[in-house]
Scaffold this motif. Structure first.
Motif, mmCIF file in Angstrom:
data_model
loop_
_atom_site.group_PDB
_atom_site.id
_atom_site.type_symbol
_atom_site.label_atom_id
_atom_site.label_comp_id
_atom_site.label_asym_id
_atom_site.label_seq_id
_atom_site.Cartn_x
_atom_site.Cartn_y
_atom_site.Cartn_z
ATOM 1 N N LEU A 121 -7.658 -24.918 -45.547
ATOM 2 C CA LEU A 121 -8.808 -24.676 -44.855
ATOM 3 C C LEU A 121 -9.864 -24.926 -45.801
ATOM 4 O O LEU A 121 -9.889 -24.143 -46.596
ATOM 5 C CB LEU A 121 -8.700 -23.561 -44.241
ATOM 6 N N HIS A 122 -11.014 -25.938 -45.593
ATOM 7 C CA HIS A 122 -11.810 -25.973 -46.368
ATOM 8 C C HIS A 122 -13.177 -25.412 -45.817
ATOM 9 O O HIS A 122 -13.810 -25.945 -44.919
ATOM 10 C CB HIS A 122 -12.144 -27.572 -46.680
ATOM 11 N N MET A 123 -13.452 -23.992 -46.211
ATOM 12 C CA MET A 123 -14.753 -23.330 -45.615
ATOM 13 C C MET A 123 -15.928 -24.158 -45.946
ATOM 14 O O MET A 123 -16.419 -24.306 -46.991
ATOM 15 C CB MET A 123 -14.611 -21.897 -46.117
ATOM 16 N N LYS A 124 -16.820 -24.285 -44.943
ATOM 17 C CA LYS A 124 -17.947 -24.888 -44.817
ATOM 18 C C LYS A 124 -19.307 -23.967 -44.689
ATOM 19 O O LYS A 124 -20.187 -24.218 -45.342
ATOM 20 C CB LYS A 124 -18.100 -26.205 -43.906
ATOM 21 N N TYR A 181 -13.882 -22.442 -31.357
ATOM 22 C CA TYR A 181 -14.189 -23.928 -31.050
ATOM 23 C C TYR A 181 -13.476 -24.818 -32.063
ATOM 24 O O TYR A 181 -13.304 -24.659 -33.237
ATOM 25 C CB TYR A 181 -15.871 -24.281 -30.974
ATOM 26 N N VAL A 182 -12.757 -26.041 -31.594
ATOM 27 C CA VAL A 182 -12.480 -27.214 -32.480
ATOM 28 C C VAL A 182 -13.172 -28.288 -31.950
ATOM 29 O O VAL A 182 -13.197 -28.967 -30.841
ATOM 30 C CB VAL A 182 -10.889 -27.184 -32.262
ATOM 31 N N ASN A 183 -13.962 -28.854 -33.019
ATOM 32 C CA ASN A 183 -14.881 -29.975 -32.618
ATOM 33 C C ASN A 183 -15.714 -29.997 -31.402
ATOM 34 O O ASN A 183 -15.886 -30.872 -30.490
ATOM 35 C CB ASN A 183 -14.090 -31.381 -32.362
ATOM 36 N N ARG A 192 -14.977 -23.898 -35.588
ATOM 37 C CA ARG A 192 -15.817 -22.720 -35.752
ATOM 38 C C ARG A 192 -15.313 -21.456 -35.104
ATOM 39 O O ARG A 192 -14.798 -21.623 -33.922
ATOM 40 C CB ARG A 192 -17.294 -23.286 -34.997
ATOM 41 N N LEU A 193 -15.528 -20.319 -35.958
ATOM 42 C CA LEU A 193 -15.106 -19.074 -35.246
ATOM 43 C C LEU A 193 -16.403 -18.156 -35.415
ATOM 44 O O LEU A 193 -17.034 -18.236 -36.213
ATOM 45 C CB LEU A 193 -14.051 -18.512 -36.271
ATOM 46 N N GLY A 194 -16.481 -17.523 -34.028
ATOM 47 C CA GLY A 194 -17.750 -16.681 -33.763
ATOM 48 C C GLY A 194 -19.153 -17.486 -33.723
ATOM 49 O O GLY A 194 -18.855 -18.581 -33.419
ATOM 50 N N LYS A 195 -20.057 -17.227 -34.402
ATOM 51 C CA LYS A 195 -21.235 -17.836 -34.502
ATOM 52 C C LYS A 195 -21.496 -18.860 -35.631
ATOM 53 O O LYS A 195 -21.936 -19.863 -35.480
ATOM 54 C CB LYS A 195 -22.606 -16.767 -34.419
ATOM 55 N N LEU A 203 -17.247 -21.678 -40.107
ATOM 56 C CA LEU A 203 -16.725 -22.937 -39.866
ATOM 57 C C LEU A 203 -15.995 -23.620 -40.993
ATOM 58 O O LEU A 203 -16.145 -23.257 -42.253
ATOM 59 C CB LEU A 203 -18.023 -23.937 -39.764
ATOM 60 N N PHE A 204 -14.909 -24.137 -40.669
ATOM 61 C CA PHE A 204 -14.026 -24.785 -41.719
ATOM 62 C C PHE A 204 -13.622 -26.222 -41.336
ATOM 63 O O PHE A 204 -13.416 -25.986 -40.025
ATOM 64 C CB PHE A 204 -12.805 -23.984 -42.399
ATOM 65 N N VAL A 205 -13.176 -26.976 -42.114
ATOM 66 C CA VAL A 205 -12.382 -28.176 -41.848
ATOM 67 C C VAL A 205 -11.157 -28.165 -42.143
ATOM 68 O O VAL A 205 -10.741 -27.945 -43.260
ATOM 69 C CB VAL A 205 -13.235 -29.262 -42.540
#
Length: 325
Positions: free
Chosen positions: A233-236, A293-295, A313-316, A319-321
Protein backbone atom coordinates in the motif's frame (compact mmCIF):
# COMPACT_ATOMS: atom_id res chain seq x y z
CA UNK A 1 -2.14 7.78 -17.60
CA UNK A 2 -2.71 5.80 -14.36
CA UNK A 3 0.81 6.59 -13.16
CA UNK A 4 0.33 10.32 -13.89
CA UNK A 5 -2.90 10.42 -11.86
CA UNK A 6 -1.31 8.54 -8.99
CA UNK A 7 1.70 10.89 -9.01
CA UNK A 8 -0.54 13.94 -9.22
CA UNK A 9 -2.63 12.80 -6.27
CA UNK A 10 0.53 12.17 -4.30
CA UNK A 11 1.77 15.59 -5.27
CA UNK A 12 -1.28 17.77 -4.58
CA UNK A 13 -3.54 15.82 -2.23
CA UNK A 14 -0.73 14.90 0.16
CA UNK A 15 0.22 18.47 0.94
CA UNK A 16 -2.13 18.79 3.89
CA UNK A 17 0.04 16.50 6.00
CA UNK A 18 3.53 17.26 4.70
CA UNK A 19 6.06 19.76 6.10
CA UNK A 20 5.26 23.49 6.01
CA UNK A 21 6.86 25.94 3.61
CA UNK A 22 6.62 29.60 4.56
CA UNK A 23 4.90 31.95 2.13
CA UNK A 24 5.41 35.67 1.81
CA UNK A 25 2.89 37.90 3.57
CA UNK A 26 1.56 39.10 0.21
CA UNK A 27 0.40 35.60 -0.79
CA UNK A 28 -3.39 35.31 -0.76
CA UNK A 29 -6.46 33.59 -2.26
CA UNK A 30 -9.92 35.13 -2.70
CA UNK A 31 -13.28 34.67 -4.45
CA UNK A 32 -14.92 37.09 -6.92
CA UNK A 33 -17.88 37.25 -9.30
CA UNK A 34 -18.48 39.53 -12.27
CA UNK A 35 -22.17 39.94 -11.42
CA UNK A 36 -24.45 38.75 -8.62
CA UNK A 37 -27.96 39.11 -10.12
CA UNK A 38 -29.33 36.26 -12.25
CA UNK A 39 -32.51 34.69 -13.56
CA UNK A 40 -33.52 31.05 -13.31
CA UNK A 41 -31.64 28.83 -15.76
CA UNK A 42 -28.72 31.21 -16.30
CA UNK A 43 -25.03 30.44 -15.86
CA UNK A 44 -23.09 31.70 -12.83
CA UNK A 45 -19.31 31.99 -13.01
CA UNK A 46 -17.20 32.77 -9.96
CA UNK A 47 -13.44 33.12 -9.95
CA UNK A 48 -10.90 31.74 -7.50
CA UNK A 49 -7.98 34.20 -7.55
CA UNK A 50 -4.51 34.06 -6.04
CA UNK A 51 -1.27 35.99 -5.76
CA UNK A 52 1.90 34.09 -4.84
CA UNK A 53 5.50 35.21 -4.81
CA UNK A 54 6.48 31.52 -4.71
CA UNK A 55 5.98 29.35 -7.84
CA UNK A 56 3.41 26.64 -7.11
CA UNK A 57 2.72 23.16 -8.50
CA UNK A 58 -0.89 22.75 -7.43
CA UNK A 59 -3.87 24.20 -5.62
CA UNK A 60 -7.17 23.11 -4.07
CA UNK A 61 -10.43 24.85 -3.20
CA UNK A 62 -13.80 23.98 -1.65
CA UNK A 63 -16.88 26.15 -2.25
CA UNK A 64 -20.08 25.63 -0.24
CA UNK A 65 -23.37 26.20 -2.15
CA UNK A 66 -27.12 25.60 -1.74
CA UNK A 67 -28.08 22.62 -3.94
CA UNK A 68 -31.71 23.83 -3.97
CA UNK A 69 -30.65 27.05 -5.74
CA UNK A 70 -27.53 26.12 -7.72
CA UNK A 71 -26.14 23.16 -9.63
CA UNK A 72 -22.35 23.01 -10.16
CA UNK A 73 -21.17 22.25 -13.69
CA UNK A 74 -17.38 22.40 -13.97
CA UNK A 75 -14.20 24.33 -13.25
CA UNK A 76 -11.32 25.28 -15.50
CA UNK A 77 -7.88 26.67 -14.79
CA UNK A 78 -6.09 29.02 -17.19
CA UNK A 79 -2.76 28.44 -15.39
CA UNK A 80 -0.42 26.78 -17.88
CA UNK A 81 0.23 23.09 -17.21
CA UNK A 82 -2.39 22.70 -14.45
CA UNK A 83 -4.35 19.44 -14.75
CA UNK A 84 -7.63 18.78 -12.92
CA UNK A 85 -7.78 15.80 -10.54
CA UNK A 86 -11.29 14.26 -10.48
CA UNK A 87 -12.57 13.69 -6.95
CA UNK A 88 -15.92 12.36 -5.67
CA UNK A 89 -18.25 15.34 -5.23
CA UNK A 90 -20.64 15.87 -2.34
CA UNK A 91 -23.97 17.63 -2.75
CA UNK A 92 -23.61 21.18 -1.45
CA UNK A 93 -19.81 21.32 -1.71
CA UNK A 94 -17.64 21.55 -4.83
CA UNK A 95 -14.15 20.13 -4.35
CA UNK A 96 -11.52 21.17 -6.92
CA UNK A 97 -7.89 20.06 -7.09
CA UNK A 98 -5.25 20.83 -9.74
CA UNK A 99 -1.60 19.79 -10.15
CA UNK A 100 1.28 20.65 -12.47
CA UNK A 101 4.57 18.86 -13.13
CA UNK A 102 6.42 22.19 -13.30
CA UNK A 103 6.34 25.22 -10.97
CA UNK A 104 4.03 28.04 -12.10
CA UNK A 105 3.83 31.65 -10.98
CA UNK A 106 0.28 32.84 -10.24
CA UNK A 107 -0.96 36.42 -10.10
CA UNK A 108 -4.65 36.47 -10.95
CA UNK A 109 -7.15 33.77 -11.87
CA UNK A 110 -6.53 30.27 -10.49
CA UNK A 111 -9.81 28.77 -11.67
CA UNK A 112 -13.27 29.68 -12.98
CA UNK A 113 -16.10 27.71 -11.33
CA UNK A 114 -19.46 27.44 -13.10
CA UNK A 115 -22.97 26.84 -11.76
CA UNK A 116 -26.50 26.88 -13.22
CA UNK A 117 -29.31 28.64 -11.33
CA UNK A 118 -32.27 26.36 -10.49
CA UNK A 119 -34.95 28.66 -9.07
CA UNK A 120 -35.63 32.06 -7.58
CA UNK A 121 -33.79 32.53 -4.27
CA UNK A 122 -31.22 34.55 -2.38
CA UNK A 123 -28.17 32.47 -1.61
CA UNK A 124 -24.44 32.60 -0.95
CA UNK A 125 -21.31 30.96 -2.25
CA UNK A 126 -18.71 30.45 0.47
CA UNK A 127 -15.03 29.66 -0.06
CA UNK A 128 -14.66 27.19 2.81
CA UNK A 129 -11.01 26.33 2.19
CA UNK A 130 -8.27 26.95 -0.35
CA UNK A 131 -4.55 26.27 -0.48
CA UNK A 132 -1.50 26.54 -2.72
CA UNK A 133 1.03 23.69 -2.91
CA UNK A 134 4.69 23.30 -3.84
CA UNK A 135 6.97 20.27 -4.16
CA UNK A 136 9.52 19.72 -1.40
CA UNK A 137 13.11 18.62 -1.94
CA UNK A 138 12.02 15.12 -0.86
CA UNK A 139 9.58 14.98 -3.77
CA UNK A 140 6.38 15.34 -1.73
CA UNK A 141 3.77 18.08 -1.85
CA UNK A 142 3.55 20.65 0.92
CA UNK A 143 1.17 23.52 1.67
CA UNK A 144 2.39 27.06 1.26
CA UNK A 145 2.02 28.16 4.88
CA UNK A 146 0.86 31.67 5.69
CA UNK A 147 -1.31 32.12 2.59
CA UNK A 148 -4.17 34.45 3.56
CA UNK A 149 -7.74 33.83 2.40
CA UNK A 150 -9.39 37.13 1.51
CA UNK A 151 -12.96 37.51 0.29
CA UNK A 152 -14.82 34.27 1.03
CA UNK A 153 -18.49 35.05 0.38
CA UNK A 154 -20.43 35.93 -2.76
CA UNK A 155 -24.11 36.86 -2.24
CA UNK A 156 -26.35 35.96 -5.21
CA UNK A 157 -29.84 37.19 -6.01
CA UNK A 158 -31.67 34.78 -8.36
CA UNK A 159 -34.98 35.85 -9.88
CA UNK A 160 -37.67 33.20 -10.36
CA UNK A 161 -38.26 34.48 -13.89
CA UNK A 162 -36.71 32.21 -16.50
CA UNK A 163 -33.70 33.70 -18.22
CA UNK A 164 -32.90 33.68 -21.92
CA UNK A 165 -31.18 30.50 -23.11
CA UNK A 166 -27.42 31.02 -23.04
CA UNK A 167 -24.91 29.52 -25.46
CA UNK A 168 -22.32 27.12 -24.00
CA UNK A 169 -19.44 28.97 -22.38
CA UNK A 170 -15.95 28.66 -23.80
CA UNK A 171 -13.64 27.14 -21.21
CA UNK A 172 -9.88 27.56 -21.35
CA UNK A 173 -7.29 25.29 -19.81
CA UNK A 174 -7.95 22.01 -18.02
CA UNK A 175 -11.71 21.45 -17.46
CA UNK A 176 -12.73 19.57 -14.29
CA UNK A 177 -16.27 18.18 -13.89
CA UNK A 178 -17.96 19.15 -10.62
CA UNK A 179 -21.26 17.32 -11.16
CA UNK A 180 -22.72 16.24 -7.79
CA UNK A 181 -24.16 12.76 -7.19
CA UNK A 182 -27.76 12.31 -8.36
CA UNK A 183 -30.40 13.27 -5.81
CA UNK A 184 -33.10 10.70 -5.18
CA UNK A 185 -36.63 11.92 -5.79
CA UNK A 186 -38.68 12.56 -2.66
CA UNK A 187 -42.24 11.62 -1.99
CA UNK A 188 -44.21 8.46 -2.75
CA UNK A 189 -47.87 7.89 -3.57
CA UNK A 190 -49.82 6.21 -0.77
CA UNK A 191 -50.29 2.94 -2.65
CA UNK A 192 -46.51 2.60 -3.02
CA UNK A 193 -45.94 2.20 0.74
CA UNK A 194 -47.25 -1.38 0.76
CA UNK A 195 -45.11 -2.31 -2.23
CA UNK A 196 -42.05 -0.80 -0.56
CA UNK A 197 -42.62 -2.87 2.57
CA UNK A 198 -42.83 -6.04 0.50
CA UNK A 199 -39.71 -5.09 -1.46
CA UNK A 200 -37.87 -4.26 1.75
CA UNK A 201 -38.56 -7.69 3.24
CA UNK A 202 -37.64 -9.40 -0.03
CA UNK A 203 -34.50 -7.31 -0.25
CA UNK A 204 -33.42 -8.29 3.25
CA UNK A 205 -33.85 -11.97 2.42
CA UNK A 206 -32.01 -11.56 -0.88
CA UNK A 207 -29.24 -9.60 0.83
CA UNK A 208 -28.74 -12.35 3.38
CA UNK A 209 -28.59 -14.93 0.60
CA UNK A 210 -26.07 -12.90 -1.42
CA UNK A 211 -23.93 -12.29 1.65
CA UNK A 212 -23.71 -16.01 2.32
CA UNK A 213 -23.01 -16.73 -1.33
CA UNK A 214 -20.32 -14.02 -1.51
CA UNK A 215 -18.41 -15.61 1.34
CA UNK A 216 -18.12 -18.81 -0.69
CA UNK A 217 -17.74 -17.24 -4.12
CA UNK A 218 -14.67 -15.05 -3.76
CA UNK A 219 -12.85 -17.53 -5.97
CA UNK A 220 -14.88 -16.20 -8.90
CA UNK A 221 -12.54 -13.19 -9.23
CA UNK A 222 -10.53 -13.09 -12.47
CA UNK A 223 -7.25 -14.96 -12.13
CA UNK A 224 -5.39 -12.80 -14.65
CA UNK A 225 -5.87 -9.67 -12.49
CA UNK A 226 -4.28 -11.14 -9.39
CA UNK A 227 -1.14 -9.42 -8.12
CA UNK A 228 2.05 -11.45 -7.65
CA UNK A 229 3.59 -11.84 -4.23
CA UNK A 230 5.04 -8.64 -2.84
CA UNK A 231 2.00 -6.31 -2.81
CA UNK A 232 2.11 -3.01 -0.94
CA UNK A 233 0.00 0.00 0.00
CA UNK A 234 1.63 3.23 -1.18
CA UNK A 235 0.26 6.06 0.98
CA UNK A 236 -0.35 9.21 -1.07
CA UNK A 237 -2.39 11.43 1.24
CA UNK A 238 -3.13 11.59 4.95
CA UNK A 239 -1.15 10.02 7.79
CA UNK A 240 2.04 8.30 6.53
CA UNK A 241 1.86 10.13 3.17
CA UNK A 242 4.87 9.04 1.12
CA UNK A 243 5.34 5.76 3.02
CA UNK A 244 4.70 2.24 1.67
CA UNK A 245 3.41 -0.73 3.68
CA UNK A 246 4.46 -4.12 2.29
CA UNK A 247 1.76 -6.75 2.82
CA UNK A 248 3.99 -9.42 4.35
CA UNK A 249 1.38 -10.54 6.89
CA UNK A 250 -2.29 -10.94 6.00
CA UNK A 251 -4.99 -10.17 6.85
CA UNK A 252 -4.27 -6.60 7.95
CA UNK A 253 -6.58 -4.22 9.77
CA UNK A 254 -6.67 -0.50 9.01
CA UNK A 255 -8.27 2.10 11.28
CA UNK A 256 -7.81 4.75 13.96
CA UNK A 257 -7.41 2.22 16.80
CA UNK A 258 -3.68 1.86 17.70
CA UNK A 259 -4.19 -1.92 17.84
CA UNK A 260 -4.63 -2.02 14.03
CA UNK A 261 -1.81 -3.19 11.77
CA UNK A 262 -1.95 0.24 10.09
CA UNK A 263 -3.12 2.98 12.47
CA UNK A 264 -4.36 6.13 10.71
CA UNK A 265 -4.74 8.96 13.21
CA UNK A 266 -7.46 10.79 11.30
CA UNK A 267 -10.81 12.00 12.76
CA UNK A 268 -12.64 10.75 9.64
CA UNK A 269 -11.31 7.19 10.07
CA UNK A 270 -13.31 4.88 12.38
CA UNK A 271 -11.50 2.61 14.90
CA UNK A 272 -11.72 -0.44 12.61
CA UNK A 273 -12.23 1.01 9.14
CA UNK A 274 -11.16 -1.63 6.61
CA UNK A 275 -9.56 -5.05 6.26
CA UNK A 276 -7.32 -6.43 3.50
CA UNK A 277 -7.09 -10.18 3.04
CA UNK A 278 -5.86 -12.68 0.46
CA UNK A 279 -7.32 -15.73 -1.25
CA UNK A 280 -5.88 -18.05 -3.87
CA UNK A 281 -7.01 -15.59 -6.53
CA UNK A 282 -5.61 -12.35 -5.15
CA UNK A 283 -6.21 -9.55 -2.68
CA UNK A 284 -9.49 -8.13 -1.38
CA UNK A 285 -10.51 -4.98 0.49
CA UNK A 286 -13.42 -5.21 2.95
CA UNK A 287 -15.21 -2.11 4.25
CA UNK A 288 -16.06 -2.40 7.97
CA UNK A 289 -18.55 0.45 8.21
CA UNK A 290 -16.51 3.55 7.42
CA UNK A 291 -16.45 5.70 4.31
CA UNK A 292 -14.44 3.67 1.77
CA UNK A 293 -13.93 4.29 -1.97
CA UNK A 294 -12.05 2.29 -4.62
CA UNK A 295 -11.36 4.30 -7.81
CA UNK A 296 -14.09 6.77 -6.78
CA UNK A 297 -16.75 4.06 -6.22
CA UNK A 298 -18.08 3.63 -2.69
CA UNK A 299 -17.63 0.23 -1.03
CA UNK A 300 -20.22 -0.21 1.72
CA UNK A 301 -20.13 -3.22 4.07
CA UNK A 302 -18.78 -5.41 1.30
CA UNK A 303 -15.58 -6.83 -0.19
CA UNK A 304 -14.03 -5.80 -3.51
CA UNK A 305 -11.21 -7.30 -5.54
CA UNK A 306 -8.00 -5.20 -5.59
CA UNK A 307 -6.04 -4.77 -8.82
CA UNK A 308 -2.62 -3.15 -9.29
CA UNK A 309 -3.03 0.62 -9.56
CA UNK A 310 -6.37 0.77 -7.70
CA UNK A 311 -6.74 4.05 -5.75
CA UNK A 312 -8.35 3.59 -2.32
CA UNK A 313 -9.69 6.47 -0.20
CA UNK A 314 -10.64 6.00 3.46
CA UNK A 315 -12.68 8.71 5.14
CA UNK A 316 -12.29 12.21 3.73
CA UNK A 317 -8.61 12.31 2.84
CA UNK A 318 -6.58 9.17 3.66
CA UNK A 319 -5.56 7.80 0.25
CA UNK A 320 -3.29 5.00 -0.95
CA UNK A 321 -2.50 3.17 -4.19
CA UNK A 322 -2.45 -0.65 -4.21
CA UNK A 323 0.43 -2.09 -6.20
CA UNK A 324 3.68 -4.02 -6.17
CA UNK A 325 6.17 -3.44 -3.38
Amino acid sequence: MRSFIAWSMAFVLAFAFAGNVNAQTSDSIWLTAGTTAFKTGENVTVTVNAVSTTPIQGFTFQIRYDPACLKPVNASSPVAGMNGLPLPQLSGLVDGSYASTTPQTVNGVLAEVRFVTLKGCQTNLNLESAALAIRTTEGFAAPLAGVAIGERNIALNIDKEAGIAQPPQQESGSVLSLAPPPVAERGFPGWAVGILVVLLVAGMLLGAFLWLRTRNAISAAPMDSALPRGAALHMKHGPYAGKSFVLNKLPIMIGRDPQNDICLNDPHIIPQHARIFETSNGYYLMDLGGETYVNGQMVRRNSTFLKPGDVVRLGKSALFVFGPS
